[in-house]
Design an enzyme around this catalytic site. Structure first.
Site, PDB file in Angstrom:
ATOM      1  N   GLY A  76       0.960  -1.324   0.406  1.00 32.85           N
ATOM      2  CA  GLY A  76       0.040  -0.146   0.116  1.00 32.85           C
ATOM      3  C   GLY A  76       0.486   1.350  -0.023  1.00 32.85           C
ATOM      4  O   GLY A  76       0.086   2.681  -0.089  1.00 32.85           O
ATOM      5  N   GLU A  86       4.821  -6.830   2.076  1.00 30.34           N
ATOM      6  CA  GLU A  86       4.416  -7.132   1.097  1.00 30.34           C
ATOM      7  C   GLU A  86       3.968  -5.872   0.091  1.00 30.34           C
ATOM      8  O   GLU A  86       2.744  -5.404  -0.816  1.00 30.34           O
ATOM      9  CB  GLU A  86       3.193  -8.049   0.636  1.00 30.34           C
ATOM     10  CG  GLU A  86       2.324  -7.957   1.851  1.00 30.34           C
ATOM     11  CD  GLU A  86       1.206  -9.030   2.186  1.00 30.34           C
ATOM     12  OE1 GLU A  86       1.596 -10.151   2.431  1.00 30.34           O
ATOM     13  OE2 GLU A  86      -0.220  -8.343   2.711  1.00 30.34           O
ATOM     14  N   ARG A 113       3.607  -2.136  -5.217  1.00 31.27           N
ATOM     15  CA  ARG A 113       3.271  -0.841  -6.444  1.00 31.27           C
ATOM     16  C   ARG A 113       4.898  -0.462  -5.725  1.00 31.27           C
ATOM     17  O   ARG A 113       5.423   0.639  -7.331  1.00 31.27           O
ATOM     18  CB  ARG A 113       2.739   0.251  -5.762  1.00 31.27           C
ATOM     19  CG  ARG A 113       1.953   1.626  -6.827  1.00 31.27           C
ATOM     20  CD  ARG A 113       0.233   2.301  -5.826  1.00 31.27           C
ATOM     21  NE  ARG A 113      -0.111   1.760  -5.368  1.00 31.27           N
ATOM     22  CZ  ARG A 113      -1.052   1.497  -6.255  1.00 31.27           C
ATOM     23  NH1 ARG A 113      -1.815   2.108  -8.033  1.00 31.27           N
ATOM     24  NH2 ARG A 113      -2.153   0.882  -5.711  1.00 31.27           N
ATOM     25  N   ARG A 115      -7.002   1.678 -15.125  1.00 35.99           N
ATOM     26  CA  ARG A 115      -6.719   2.029 -13.411  1.00 35.99           C
ATOM     27  C   ARG A 115      -7.543   3.354 -13.711  1.00 35.99           C
ATOM     28  O   ARG A 115      -8.417   4.339 -12.728  1.00 35.99           O
ATOM     29  CB  ARG A 115      -5.178   2.756 -12.349  1.00 35.99           C
ATOM     30  CG  ARG A 115      -4.479   1.986 -11.886  1.00 35.99           C
ATOM     31  CD  ARG A 115      -3.475   0.981 -11.366  1.00 35.99           C
ATOM     32  NE  ARG A 115      -3.259   2.098 -10.197  1.00 35.99           N
ATOM     33  CZ  ARG A 115      -3.398   3.386 -10.015  1.00 35.99           C
ATOM     34  NH1 ARG A 115      -2.753   3.990 -11.110  1.00 35.99           N
ATOM     35  NH2 ARG A 115      -3.778   3.992  -9.045  1.00 35.99           N
ATOM     36  N   TYR A 154     -10.287   3.672 -11.607  1.00 34.26           N
ATOM     37  CA  TYR A 154     -10.244   4.712  -9.931  1.00 34.26           C
ATOM     38  C   TYR A 154     -10.507   6.358 -10.696  1.00 34.26           C
ATOM     39  O   TYR A 154     -10.508   6.782  -9.695  1.00 34.26           O
ATOM     40  CB  TYR A 154      -9.318   4.269  -9.452  1.00 34.26           C
ATOM     41  CG  TYR A 154      -9.100   2.648  -8.778  1.00 34.26           C
ATOM     42  CD1 TYR A 154      -9.984   2.804  -8.173  1.00 34.26           C
ATOM     43  CD2 TYR A 154      -7.962   2.089  -9.427  1.00 34.26           C
ATOM     44  CE1 TYR A 154      -9.590   0.787  -7.789  1.00 34.26           C
ATOM     45  CE2 TYR A 154      -7.434   1.327  -9.041  1.00 34.26           C
ATOM     46  CZ  TYR A 154      -8.027   0.577  -8.330  1.00 34.26           C
ATOM     47  OH  TYR A 154      -8.227  -0.802  -8.207  1.00 34.26           O
ATOM     48  N   CYS A 213     -16.498   0.158 -26.600  1.00 27.61           N
ATOM     49  CA  CYS A 213     -17.392   0.759 -26.827  1.00 27.61           C
ATOM     50  C   CYS A 213     -17.893   0.795 -25.152  1.00 27.61           C
ATOM     51  O   CYS A 213     -19.179   0.526 -24.925  1.00 27.61           O
ATOM     52  CB  CYS A 213     -18.388  -0.285 -27.859  1.00 27.61           C
ATOM     53  SG  CYS A 213     -17.517  -0.663 -29.114  1.00 27.61           S
TER      54      CYS A 213
HETATM   55  C1  LIG Z   1      -2.773  -5.678  -3.187  1.00 30.20           C
HETATM   56  C2  LIG Z   1      -2.342  -6.377  -2.661  1.00 30.20           C
HETATM   57  C3  LIG Z   1      -1.095  -5.750  -1.909  1.00 30.20           C
HETATM   58  C4  LIG Z   1       0.334  -4.713  -2.793  1.00 30.20           C
HETATM   59  O1  LIG Z   1      -0.547  -3.730  -2.903  1.00 30.20           O
HETATM   60  P1  LIG Z   1       0.415  -2.433  -3.907  1.00 30.20           P
HETATM   61  O2  LIG Z   1      -0.089  -1.611  -3.531  1.00 30.20           O
HETATM   62  O3  LIG Z   1       0.915  -2.466  -4.872  1.00 30.20           O
HETATM   63  O4  LIG Z   1       1.364  -1.991  -2.718  1.00 30.20           O
HETATM   64  C5  LIG Z   1      -0.013  -6.735  -0.444  1.00 30.20           C
HETATM   65  N1  LIG Z   1      -0.878  -7.039  -0.249  1.00 30.20           N
HETATM   66  C6  LIG Z   1      -2.058  -7.979  -0.219  1.00 30.20           C
HETATM   67  C7  LIG Z   1      -2.711  -8.132   0.578  1.00 30.20           C
HETATM   68  C8  LIG Z   1      -2.974  -7.056  -0.890  1.00 30.20           C
HETATM   69  O5  LIG Z   1      -4.297  -7.123  -1.505  1.00 30.20           O
END
Ligand SMILES: *Cc1c(COP(=O)(O)O)cnc(C)c1O
Length: 417
Positions: free
Chosen positions: A230, A272, A275, A310, A314, A341
């Protein structure tokens, strides 16, 4: 005029487009590697840190391999992503399996690979036990509910389908321990595309607090905390990347202050991020095929929202450079459209750009994560190729473009009466 850097020249790009028809994605190998090293070094001060790349952000084995070589694990969310990790030769605790609404088949595969399973719900304990047996090590996904405000993309935590309530987290640990689980982790993810390091430090504080309470109430010493993904990237040229060093320091100082005195000094930190790692280093390259002047000026390109969803999904901003015209005044206002379309098939709306002519090549920035991966086949659109731009300027084809035959492969014309 605000601009963004491009790792190739117009001349180079034209040459690449001679061999690989537009639209295509191209990734900057050196950029990805340097960035991966920067992330690892920002978290170096922590007692033990492991980053699992969120495969869903850029599920190409050539890209994943660059990251695995930097010491990353892989964070998988589905059966196919698990199999992708397996095909790359990974197994055991270099794979994190963070899924939700998980199928039994997925639990079986995750267990077979001995991945770390991150349980999304309390009822999944029984599912996992029945289908594949409980592992020795398990992670529990926490949803902090009202403790966290959440954000525009992921929503308020109480509305989010992910993770367990606080009381369920305690119950899960107790149940798991009773059933013989020995090693425990705690996970949460309450941000998406967040650029403020303090938001993450604050989330980490909530997790550390919970770890302390789990120890006090249940006598369970957690082994690791997974702070999720995130971290945002500066999609707008006037935004700044998150200061990772500041984030690393913030988390380290909390660790020292909150955990060490309570006997949790060895608690490992996992992440994890997706992005953050590849996002800024991918470019969607597309060519102008029509210019239409009706109630607005529409530039029709050969990419569509099936290549990059995207903006339509969004309202996300992706910066666009018109190759060779970066320095010209951006005194024209265009909608950049695909050929679906669907009227929301636009890569940009009311975007000031230099005057565009037929045949111009547009580069859509920051598409290295959740770009190609989110592609789809609506309107019979075929997925584009993916290219890797290497340090010496050469280009490798790391995924060929789909063909009409690929698209028809799941159909059976013979059986039509
Ligand atoms: C999508 C997601 C990520 C990666 O999110 P980023 O915004 O790309 O860093 C990591 N963990 C989980 C559980 C996710 O759903």
């Amino acid at each position: 005029m605000l601009s963004k850097q491009i790792p190739f020249t117009q001349e180079q790009l034209l040459k690449i487009a001679d061999s690989y028809p537009t639209p295509f994605y191209i990734y900057d190998k050196a950029g990805i590697i340097t960035n991966a090293k920067r992330l690892i070094s920002a978290f170096k001060p922590l007692p033990s840190y492991m980053q699992y790349f969120a495969v869903k952000a850029c599920p190409n084995p050539h890209i994943l391999n660059l990251l695995v070589r930097e010491g990353f694990g892989l964070d998988c969310s589905s059966l196919t992503e698990l199999i992708l990790a397996e095909r790359m030769g990974l197994k055991g605790e270099t794979i994190m399996f963070t899924s939700n609404n998980t199928s039994m088949e997925e639990f079986r595969e995750a267990r077979a690979l001995r991945a770390i399973i991150n349980l999304d719900d309390i009822t999944h304990i029984a599912c996992l036990e029945e289908t594949a047996g409980l592992p020795e090590n398990i992670c529990v996904r926490y949803n902090p509910g009202n403790l966290k405000q959440g954000d525009r993309f992921i929503g308020t935590p109480t509305e989010a389908k992910f993770g367990m309530r606080r009381d369920q987290v305690f119950e899960a640990y107790e149940t798991l321990r009773r059933k013989g689980v020995k090693r425990f982790g705690l996970h949460t993810m309450v941000a998406s595309n967040e650029l403020d390091p303090n938001y993450f430090v604050e989330t980490t504080r909530i997790l550390f607090q919970l770890a302390l309470e789990v120890k006090k109430q249940l006598g369970i010493t957690l082994e690791y905390i997974n702070i999720g993904g995130g971290i945002g990237i500066p999609y707008h040229p006037d935004q700044h990347p998150m200061d990772l060093t500041l984030l690393g320091q913030g988390i380290t100082s909390l660790h020292l202050k909150m955990l060490s005195p309570e006997g949790l000094g060895k608690l490992k930190i996992y992440s994890e991020f997706g992005r953050l790692v590849t996002g800024p280093f991918g470019y969607l390259v597309t060519r102008v095929q029509h210019i239409k002047d009706t109630y607005k000026k529409f530039v029709g390109v050969d990419a569509t929202m099936a290549d990059l969803m995207r903006p339509a999904l969004y309202g996300a901003y992706h910066h666009i450079s018109v190759m060779g015209k970066e320095e010209q005044p951006h005194d024209h206002i265009y909608d950049i459209t695909g050929s679906l379309c669907e009227n929301n098939d636009k890569l940009a709306i009311n975007r000031p750009l230099p005057e565009i002519e037929l045949g111009d090549i547009l580069v859509v920035h920051d598409t290295g994560a959740h770009g190609h991966a989110m592609g789809f086949n609506y309107n019979g659109k075929l997925r584009s190729a993916e290219l890797l731009l290497c340090e010496n300027g050469s280009v490798e084809l790391i995924r060929r473009a789909e063909t009409v035959d690929d698209y028809f492969n799941t159909l059976d014309f013979e059986s039509i009466p």
